[in-house]
Write a protein that holds these residues in place. Structure first.
Motif, PDB file in Angstrom:
ATOM      1  N   ARG A   1     -14.696  16.721  44.865  1.00 22.76           N
ATOM      2  CA  ARG A   1     -15.094  16.147  43.578  1.00 22.76           C
ATOM      3  C   ARG A   1     -15.085  17.200  42.472  1.00 22.76           C
ATOM      4  NH1 ARG A   1     -20.547  13.898  41.418  1.00 22.76           N
ATOM      5  NH2 ARG A   1     -19.796  12.418  39.905  1.00 22.76           N
TER       6      ARG A   1
ATOM      7  N   ALA B   1     -11.498  17.987  41.607  1.00 22.68           N
ATOM      8  CA  ALA B   1     -10.874  16.839  40.934  1.00 22.68           C
ATOM      9  C   ALA B   1     -11.321  16.762  39.476  1.00 22.68           C
ATOM     10  CB  ALA B   1     -11.208  15.549  41.671  1.00 22.68           C
ATOM     11  N   GLN B   2     -12.594  17.049  39.210  1.00 25.76           N
ATOM     12  CA  GLN B   2     -13.080  17.011  37.846  1.00 25.76           C
ATOM     13  C   GLN B   2     -12.480  18.110  36.983  1.00 25.76           C
ATOM     14  OE1 GLN B   2     -17.331  17.084  38.338  1.00 25.76           O
ATOM     15  NE2 GLN B   2     -17.474  14.842  38.396  1.00 25.76           N
TER      16      GLN B   2
ATOM     17  N   LEU C   1      -6.630  19.538  41.500  1.00 24.73           N
ATOM     18  CA  LEU C   1      -5.980  18.902  42.650  1.00 24.73           C
ATOM     19  C   LEU C   1      -4.648  18.295  42.198  1.00 24.73           C
ATOM     20  CD1 LEU C   1      -8.902  17.026  44.408  1.00 24.73           C
ATOM     21  CD2 LEU C   1      -7.782  19.109  45.135  1.00 24.73           C
TER      22      LEU C   1
END
Length: 82
Positions: free
Chosen positions: A73, A76-77, A81
């Motif tokens: 997470r 991804a933020q 990724l």
């Protein structure tokens, strides 16, 4: 962050599994369970546990990305990724 000792111990287990994989396979085919019992316990692949490559966290592991849900997470933020 997991304790570094746990991460190192898990990597040693992975190396032992690789080292004894052929020996274990041969002994199982022969049915020689006495010799199989004399091998190190950590050489058994069932003792392996998946850990996040970045944080070392054992729970919430995502196999496809080889990392924990929390690390996934965060990356991804940040847009790191692919």
């Amino acid at each position: 962050m997991a304790k570094k000792a746990k991460v190192v111990k898990e990597k040693k287990r992975q190396e032992l599994v690789k080292k004894y994989a052929t020996i274990r396979r041969e002994l199982k085919e022969k049915g020689d369970y006495k010799a199989l019992r004399k091998l190190p316990r950590d050489s058994s692949p069932t003792r392996l546990h998946n850990r996040c490559e970045i944080s070392g966290r054992p729970r919430g592991y995502m196999r496809t990305f080889e990392m924990s849900r929390i690390t996934f997470r965060e990356l991804a933020q940040k847009g790191q990724l692919p």
